[in-house]
Design an enzyme around this catalytic site. Structure first.
Site, PDB file in Angstrom:
ATOM      1  CE  LYS A   1     -23.923  13.057  52.084  1.00 44.42           C
ATOM      2  NZ  LYS A   1     -24.554  12.383  53.243  1.00 44.42           N
TER       3      LYS A   1
ATOM      4  CD  GLU B   1     -36.704  20.025  47.319  1.00 41.82           C
ATOM      5  OE1 GLU B   1     -36.946  20.934  48.154  1.00 41.82           O
ATOM      6  OE2 GLU B   1     -36.893  18.830  47.539  1.00 41.82           O
TER       7      GLU B   1
ATOM      8  CB  CYS C   1     -38.839  20.905  51.552  1.00 42.37           C
ATOM      9  SG  CYS C   1     -39.201  19.679  50.295  1.00 42.37           S
TER      10      CYS C   1
ATOM     11  CD  GLU D   1     -37.518  24.125  56.094  1.00 45.78           C
ATOM     12  OE1 GLU D   1     -36.277  24.224  56.075  1.00 45.78           O
ATOM     13  OE2 GLU D   1     -38.167  23.563  55.185  1.00 45.78           O
TER      14      GLU D   1
HETATM   15  P1  NDP Z   1     -28.760  18.921  55.848  1.00 48.72           P
HETATM   16  O1  NDP Z   1     -29.000  19.893  54.781  1.00 48.72           O
HETATM   17  O2  NDP Z   1     -27.536  19.095  56.672  1.00 48.72           O
HETATM   18  O3  NDP Z   1     -28.740  17.434  55.249  1.00 48.72           O
HETATM   19  C1  NDP Z   1     -29.191  17.074  53.959  1.00 48.72           C
HETATM   20  C2  NDP Z   1     -28.081  16.338  53.188  1.00 48.72           C
HETATM   21  O4  NDP Z   1     -27.018  17.246  52.924  1.00 48.72           O
HETATM   22  C3  NDP Z   1     -27.461  15.179  53.955  1.00 48.72           C
HETATM   23  O5  NDP Z   1     -27.108  14.124  53.073  1.00 48.72           O
HETATM   24  C4  NDP Z   1     -26.248  15.868  54.554  1.00 48.72           C
HETATM   25  O6  NDP Z   1     -25.267  15.006  55.007  1.00 48.72           O
HETATM   26  C5  NDP Z   1     -25.786  16.708  53.385  1.00 48.72           C
HETATM   27  N1  NDP Z   1     -24.856  17.768  53.727  1.00 48.72           N
HETATM   28  C6  NDP Z   1     -24.756  18.468  54.881  1.00 48.72           C
HETATM   29  N2  NDP Z   1     -23.746  19.357  54.802  1.00 48.72           N
HETATM   30  C7  NDP Z   1     -23.193  19.222  53.579  1.00 48.72           C
HETATM   31  C8  NDP Z   1     -22.103  19.835  52.900  1.00 48.72           C
HETATM   32  N3  NDP Z   1     -21.371  20.796  53.460  1.00 48.72           N
HETATM   33  N4  NDP Z   1     -21.809  19.432  51.639  1.00 48.72           N
HETATM   34  C9  NDP Z   1     -22.528  18.477  51.052  1.00 48.72           C
HETATM   35  N5  NDP Z   1     -23.567  17.840  51.644  1.00 48.72           N
HETATM   36  C10 NDP Z   1     -23.903  18.209  52.891  1.00 48.72           C
HETATM   37  O7  NDP Z   1     -30.053  18.853  56.773  1.00 48.72           O
HETATM   38  P2  NDP Z   1     -30.148  18.457  58.317  1.00 48.72           P
HETATM   39  O8  NDP Z   1     -30.301  17.007  58.386  1.00 48.72           O
HETATM   40  O9  NDP Z   1     -29.054  19.079  59.137  1.00 48.72           O
HETATM   41  O10 NDP Z   1     -31.515  19.200  58.688  1.00 48.72           O
HETATM   42  C11 NDP Z   1     -31.478  20.563  59.043  1.00 48.72           C
HETATM   43  C12 NDP Z   1     -32.641  21.315  58.480  1.00 48.72           C
HETATM   44  O11 NDP Z   1     -32.560  21.274  57.063  1.00 48.72           O
HETATM   45  C13 NDP Z   1     -34.019  20.775  58.792  1.00 48.72           C
HETATM   46  O12 NDP Z   1     -34.479  21.194  60.036  1.00 48.72           O
HETATM   47  C14 NDP Z   1     -34.799  21.331  57.654  1.00 48.72           C
HETATM   48  O13 NDP Z   1     -35.140  22.653  57.934  1.00 48.72           O
HETATM   49  C15 NDP Z   1     -33.833  21.316  56.492  1.00 48.72           C
HETATM   50  N6  NDP Z   1     -33.996  20.163  55.601  1.00 48.72           N
HETATM   51  C16 NDP Z   1     -34.654  20.340  54.437  1.00 48.72           C
HETATM   52  C17 NDP Z   1     -34.879  19.281  53.599  1.00 48.72           C
HETATM   53  C18 NDP Z   1     -35.641  19.431  52.331  1.00 48.72           C
HETATM   54  O14 NDP Z   1     -36.312  18.494  51.925  1.00 48.72           O
HETATM   55  N7  NDP Z   1     -35.518  20.534  51.633  1.00 48.72           N
HETATM   56  C19 NDP Z   1     -34.418  17.936  53.929  1.00 48.72           C
HETATM   57  C20 NDP Z   1     -33.673  17.849  55.151  1.00 48.72           C
HETATM   58  C21 NDP Z   1     -33.489  18.942  55.945  1.00 48.72           C
HETATM   59  P3  NDP Z   1     -25.171  14.865  56.600  1.00 48.72           P
HETATM   60  O15 NDP Z   1     -26.374  14.095  56.979  1.00 48.72           O
HETATM   61  O16 NDP Z   1     -23.904  14.185  56.798  1.00 48.72           O
HETATM   62  O17 NDP Z   1     -25.161  16.252  57.188  1.00 48.72           O
END
Ligand code: NDP
Length: 476
Positions: A171, A246, A280, A380
């Site tokens: 996904k 991660e 990240c 962050e």
């Molecule tokens: P999310 O953690 O919400 O999104 C990352 C992935 O997780 C997406 O595919 C998302 O789907 C999915 N996801 C979200 N909620 C769930 C859940 N309950 N169960 C399973 N999968 C889920 O990040 P955001 O896009 O909201 O970004 C928010 C913050 O997260 C950023 O500002 C940053 O700080 C951090 N971030 C960190 C990353 C990293 O590389 N470590 C990458 C991205 C974000 P969906 O898009 O539908 O929510």
């Protein structure tokens, strides 16, 4: 305008069960470039059933067969690098030069790292006791990836699953579906058997949660926010899955007075702003030895002013927009928090850069005289926002560096190799960068503390997708 209304399940692009849709946006113009159908739990069930069926035979393939498939995947990926790069530039705003040379290229670099790891791995080991240990694929894997490094993260999860002989359901972030679909086409072109790789689009709390809770999924690998990572772990707990996470970071960059200050400071600023700060492991906290603090601040100011922002479709080393409005508003709120908490705004600030009113562009921002209690020092930001803080000596630097709930990366700038070794040993982070150098493809990537669990890449990343089995030597 692209219509993405099919999921890749059981070796074919099939209609989704769900009919809910969302727009796919270009962050540089804030214009719609596609329509994506979002899946639901029934779509997940179909994909998991296909992966479960495929596991029966794919888990029995030999290492040579899987290596041959990975070599074909390498050719198929090379043939689509430009398509991957164009897709990422359009849907998440990575500047095209960087999209080609780094974002898309990571699909090749990680693949080569996993091929080398699989070749080198002993599938069967005999312990000193004579007992025999074998490595086996873990089962059906659920893979959830984010939008900031979309192909990098897909590669770090899909490739080791397939290399191990596991099968998977991916996904991807629903915000970056174009490059994910191209990756599905690449897997198809490489000739993987039906059901080995499946792709379902959808929202995290719907499709992601259905995967984390699914009893036929043996392992979840997730990259994203700490908030969502915790939710995945909770959802996975009832079915006792292995979970690899991660997550976020607030990585320190320790600048000692004995380093090549002009180079190390300007590179530190550029590294923080890279990918518009949406990494990240970005070095977002620059900790500077008091003896060179004023000079470092002057150099950072010059580097901040020199940072160009522009259209991601144009070639060059500028940075692009943030990836959407939510992210834009989050970054604005954090810049405001820096101002409110009394940090000294050196460059940048609130609002959009001149001449870029349409997309989700932000002004590259640097705060000096930041103290450890400020929100911009602890949370962050995930945007091009750097904070600069002073330290007195090495012990103080290490205390400040480790004073965070995260532990993904840390950066050390020093001219003294013994100091580099000493400091690296005391930093609580999964990856240490020294004088601008970091580990290459094939090295383990992952974090301490709330930056996650497990490691991705190379031999260690491969092991995440394997079970160990032990038996005594045969005897009557
Ligand atoms: P999310 O953690 O919400 O999104 C990352 C992935 O997780 C997406 O595919 C998302 O789907 C999915 N996801 C979200 N909620 C769930 C859940 N309950 N169960 C399973 N999968 C889920 O990040 P955001 O896009 O909201 O970004 C928010 C913050 O997260 C950023 O500002 C940053 O700080 C951090 N971030 C960190 C990353 C990293 O590389 N470590 C990458 C991205 C974000 P969906 O898009 O539908 O929510």
């Amino acid at each position: 305008m692209k219509t993405l209304n099919k999921f890749y399940i059981d070796g074919a692009w099939v209609n989704s069960v769900s009919t809910e849709t969302m727009p796919v946006m270009n962050p540089a113009s804030n214009s719609q470039i596609g329509v994506l159908t979002l899946g639901n739990a029934a779509d997940v069930d179909r994909a998991v059933a296909a992966a479960k069926r495929a596991f029966e035979s794919f888990s029995q393939t030999s290492k040579d067969q899987r290596l041959a498939l990975l070599e074909r995947l390498l050719d198929a990926t090379r043939a689509r690098i430009e398509d991957l790069a164009q897709a990422m530039t359009a849907e998440m705003g990575a500047p095209i030069t960087m999209s080609r040379e780094v974002q898309a290229e990571s699909g090749i670099g990680h693949l080569e790292g996993f091929i080398a790891a699989l070749k080198a791995q002993d599938e069967r080991e005999v312990l000193a006791s004579g007992d025999i240990v074998t490595r086996e694929p873990i089962g059906v894997c659920g893979l959830i990836t984010p939008w900031n490094w979309p192909i990098n993260q897909i590669a770090l999860k899909v490739i080791p699953a397939l290399a191990a002989g596991a099968t998977c359901v991916l996904k991807p972030s629903e915000h970056t579906p174009l490059c994910a679909n191209i990756y599905g086409e690449i897997i198809h072109a490489a000739g993987y058997p039906a059901g080995v790789f499946n792709l379902v689009h959808g929202a995290g709390p719907v499709v992601g949660a259905a995967m984390s809770r699914h009893r036929d999924i043996a392992m979840m690998s997730f990259t994203g926010s700490t908030r969502a990572g915790i939710q995945v772990s909770k959802d996975a707990a009832d079915t006792v899955k292995r979970v690899a996470l991660e997550l976020g970071g607030k990585s320190p960059n320790l600048v000692f007075a004995d380093c090549d200050l002009p180079t190390r400071v300007s590179e530190g600023v550029a590294a923080c702003f890279y990918n518009t700060g949406q990494s990240c492991d970005a070095p977002t906290r620059m900790l500077v030895e008091r003896a060179c603090y004023d000079d470092a601040v002057r150099l950072a100011l010059a580097a901040g002013k020199a940072q160009t922002v522009g259209d991601p479709a144009s070639e060059g080393d500028h940075i692009g927009p943030l990836f959407d409005e939510i992210q834009y508003n989050r970054v604005q709120a954090m810049i405001q928090a820096g101002i409110d908490d009394g940090a000294r705004l050196l460059v940048g600030g609130l609002g959009k850069p001149d001449g870029l009113p349409d997309g989700w562009y932000v002004r590259p921002t640097i705060f000096a005289d930041v103290t450890p209690d400020m929100r911009i020092a602890r949370q962050e930001v995930f945007g091009p926002v750097l904070v600069i803080m002073a330290f007195e000596d090495e012990d103080h630097a290490i205390r400040m560096a480790n004073d965070t709930e995260y532990g993904l990366a840390a950066y050390v700038q020093t001219g003294d190799p013994r100091r580099a070794e000493r400091v690296a040993n005391r930093l609580r982070a999964g990856g240490i960068h020294i004088n601008g150098r970091d580990a290459g493809y094939g090295a383990p990537f992952g974090g301490y503390k709330q930056s996650g669990t497990g490691r991705e890449g190379g031999a260690f990343g491969l092991e995440e997708f394997q079970e160990l089995k032990v038996r005594p030597p045969f005897a009557l």
